[in-house]
Design a protein around this motif. Structure first.
Motif, mmCIF file in Angstrom:
data_model
loop_
_atom_site.group_PDB
_atom_site.id
_atom_site.type_symbol
_atom_site.label_atom_id
_atom_site.label_comp_id
_atom_site.label_asym_id
_atom_site.label_seq_id
_atom_site.Cartn_x
_atom_site.Cartn_y
_atom_site.Cartn_z
ATOM 1 N N GLN A 91 0.848 -1.190 0.000
ATOM 2 C CA GLN A 91 0.000 0.000 0.000
ATOM 3 C C GLN A 91 0.879 1.234 0.000
ATOM 4 N N LEU A 92 0.626 2.142 -0.941
ATOM 5 C CA LEU A 92 1.345 3.407 -1.003
ATOM 6 C C LEU A 92 0.502 4.462 -0.299
ATOM 7 N N LEU A 93 1.087 5.147 0.653
ATOM 8 C CA LEU A 93 0.314 5.979 1.578
ATOM 9 C C LEU A 93 0.170 7.432 1.159
ATOM 10 N N THR A 94 0.696 7.783 -0.012
ATOM 11 C CA THR A 94 0.524 9.128 -0.563
ATOM 12 C C THR A 94 0.144 9.012 -2.037
ATOM 13 N N PRO A 95 -0.945 9.644 -2.453
ATOM 14 C CA PRO A 95 -1.335 9.564 -3.867
ATOM 15 C C PRO A 95 -0.225 10.094 -4.779
ATOM 16 N N GLY A 96 -0.078 9.429 -5.928
ATOM 17 C CA GLY A 96 0.893 9.881 -6.918
ATOM 18 C C GLY A 96 2.294 9.364 -6.714
ATOM 19 N N MET A 97 2.490 8.474 -5.752
ATOM 20 C CA MET A 97 3.829 7.906 -5.563
ATOM 21 C C MET A 97 4.217 7.054 -6.764
ATOM 22 N N ARG A 98 5.502 7.005 -7.024
ATOM 23 C CA ARG A 98 6.013 6.198 -8.127
ATOM 24 C C ARG A 98 7.300 5.509 -7.663
ATOM 25 N N LEU A 99 7.310 4.193 -7.745
ATOM 26 C CA LEU A 99 8.464 3.423 -7.300
ATOM 27 C C LEU A 99 9.438 3.216 -8.445
ATOM 28 N N ASP A 100 10.715 3.261 -8.125
ATOM 29 C CA ASP A 100 11.780 3.063 -9.108
ATOM 30 C C ASP A 100 12.764 2.061 -8.511
ATOM 31 N N LEU A 101 12.788 0.855 -9.072
ATOM 32 C CA LEU A 101 13.633 -0.213 -8.546
ATOM 33 C C LEU A 101 14.967 -0.327 -9.259
ATOM 34 N N GLY A 102 15.348 0.726 -9.986
ATOM 35 C CA GLY A 102 16.579 0.671 -10.769
ATOM 36 C C GLY A 102 17.824 0.388 -9.957
ATOM 37 N N GLY A 103 17.812 0.734 -8.675
ATOM 38 C CA GLY A 103 18.994 0.536 -7.859
ATOM 39 C C GLY A 103 19.091 -0.828 -7.199
ATOM 40 N N ILE A 104 18.087 -1.687 -7.417
ATOM 41 C CA ILE A 104 18.092 -2.987 -6.752
ATOM 42 C C ILE A 104 17.621 -4.135 -7.644
ATOM 43 N N ALA A 105 16.724 -3.861 -8.583
ATOM 44 C CA ALA A 105 16.138 -4.942 -9.387
ATOM 45 C C ALA A 105 17.161 -5.614 -10.295
ATOM 46 N N LYS A 106 18.099 -4.846 -10.807
ATOM 47 C CA LYS A 106 19.098 -5.404 -11.721
ATOM 48 C C LYS A 106 19.954 -6.454 -11.017
ATOM 49 N N GLY A 107 20.381 -6.129 -9.800
ATOM 50 C CA GLY A 107 21.179 -7.081 -9.029
ATOM 51 C C GLY A 107 20.391 -8.329 -8.681
ATOM 52 N N TYR A 108 19.120 -8.145 -8.333
ATOM 53 C CA TYR A 108 18.268 -9.293 -8.028
ATOM 54 C C TYR A 108 18.110 -10.182 -9.261
ATOM 55 N N ALA A 109 17.890 -9.567 -10.421
ATOM 56 C CA ALA A 109 17.727 -10.344 -11.654
ATOM 57 C C ALA A 109 19.004 -11.111 -11.987
ATOM 58 N N ALA A 110 20.153 -10.477 -11.776
ATOM 59 C CA ALA A 110 21.427 -11.160 -12.036
ATOM 60 C C ALA A 110 21.595 -12.354 -11.097
ATOM 61 N N ASP A 111 21.253 -12.172 -9.836
ATOM 62 C CA ASP A 111 21.346 -13.275 -8.876
ATOM 63 C C ASP A 111 20.385 -14.409 -9.250
ATOM 64 N N GLU A 112 19.204 -14.051 -9.720
ATOM 65 C CA GLU A 112 18.234 -15.063 -10.132
ATOM 66 C C GLU A 112 18.725 -15.836 -11.361
ATOM 67 N N ALA A 113 19.391 -15.134 -12.275
ATOM 68 C CA ALA A 113 19.949 -15.813 -13.449
ATOM 69 C C ALA A 113 21.008 -16.824 -13.018
ATOM 70 N N LEU A 114 21.874 -16.437 -12.099
ATOM 71 C CA LEU A 114 22.897 -17.353 -11.597
ATOM 72 C C LEU A 114 22.271 -18.535 -10.867
ATOM 73 N N LYS A 115 21.249 -18.274 -10.089
ATOM 74 C CA LYS A 115 20.566 -19.346 -9.356
ATOM 75 C C LYS A 115 19.978 -20.365 -10.320
ATOM 76 N N LEU A 116 19.378 -19.879 -11.400
ATOM 77 C CA LEU A 116 18.813 -20.786 -12.395
ATOM 78 C C LEU A 116 19.896 -21.621 -13.058
ATOM 79 N N LEU A 117 21.012 -20.989 -13.420
ATOM 80 C CA LEU A 117 22.116 -21.729 -14.040
ATOM 81 C C LEU A 117 22.619 -22.835 -13.122
ATOM 82 N N ARG A 118 22.686 -22.520 -11.836
ATOM 83 C CA ARG A 118 23.207 -23.490 -10.869
ATOM 84 C C ARG A 118 22.192 -24.600 -10.577
ATOM 85 N N ASP A 119 20.941 -24.209 -10.269
ATOM 86 C CA ASP A 119 19.956 -25.176 -9.791
ATOM 87 C C ASP A 119 19.357 -26.039 -10.901
ATOM 88 N N GLN A 120 19.132 -25.437 -12.069
ATOM 89 C CA GLN A 120 18.467 -26.178 -13.139
ATOM 90 C C GLN A 120 19.435 -26.801 -14.140
#
Length: 222
Positions: free
Chosen positions: A174-203
């Motif tokens: 829940q966003l508690l102020t109207p008009g908020m906009r989230l930007d995951l540019g500082g964290i999503a890329k690293g998470y996606a890279a970790d997920e790619a490595l996890k897939l390579l390892r596990d699958q």
């Protein structure tokens, strides 16, 4: 920007966009496979490379293709450029009012929770709610005109990690102020890279791999 520079560097090495190429081999039938995919309209997380050691080139290609499919899935969830991404659809729910909490995917909730934990630890030095300010500066970069004081003040009023309410049990946001906009540019890329490595390892059982995500490096070696 940095992604464009990387693309030019890679093109200079003779690896066309979307191409898969064998760049190194060993005496034990192991191959290092370098993979590059287009970022353009399909992927907003930047220029990506995947280097992995597998039994043969075809095995490495299948693994890399699967890894990049996973990255694309996460891009569709967390991109702030795609209007129909899960992240942007979440923000739209709170565009004009503080709506009821919205249930989100496990991946999006996980990243938002980690982002909030980091914001609490650094007292807001890292804050994914900076989207309204990011939008102003993107416009300024295109128009070569600085935003005025009123625009900046209005954007700042929508920023603050404390304005994001997470319910871990229900996986809701829940966003508690109207008009908020989230930007995951500082964290999503690293998470996606970790997920790619996890897939390579596990699958695929690949124990040595490196993913370069537009300048951010994630590696795995067992």
């Amino acid at each position: 920007d940095r992604a464009r520079v990387q693309r030019r560097q890679l093109r200079g090495r003779g690896l066309p966009e979307g191409e898969v190429g064998l760049v190194a081999g060993g005496d034990f039938g192991l191959h290092a496979l370098l993979v590059r995919i287009r970022d353009g309209d399909d992927l907003d997380l930047g220029a990506w490379l995947c280097w992995s050691v597998a039994e043969d080139g075809e095995a490495a290609k299948r693994a890399a293709d699967a890894a990049f499919t996973r990255v694309a899935e996460l891009d569709r969830i967390m991109s702030d450029y795609k209007k129909d991404s899960e992240l942007m659809l979440l923000c739209k729910q709170f565009e004009r009012e503080v709506a009821q909490p919205v249930k989100v995917s496990n991946e999006l909730f996980y990243v938002l929770r980690k982002a909030q934990e980091l914001s609490e630890r650094c007292d807001g030095a890292f804050d994914v709610t900076v989207g309204p300010l990011v939008q102003l500066w993107r416009i300024a970069r295109r128009t070569q005109e600085l935003p005025d004081a009123k625009e900046l003040a209005a954007a700042r009023a929508k920023v603050g990690y404390q304005k994001v309410k997470l319910d871990a049990a229900k996986k809701t946001v829940q966003l508690l102020t109207p008009g908020m906009r989230l930007d995951l540019g500082g964290i999503a890329k690293g998470y996606a890279a970790d997920e790619a490595l996890k897939l390579l390892r596990d699958q695929f059982g690949i124990s040595q791999a490196l993913v370069a995500a537009s300048g951010d490096i994630s590696e795995d070696e067992v």
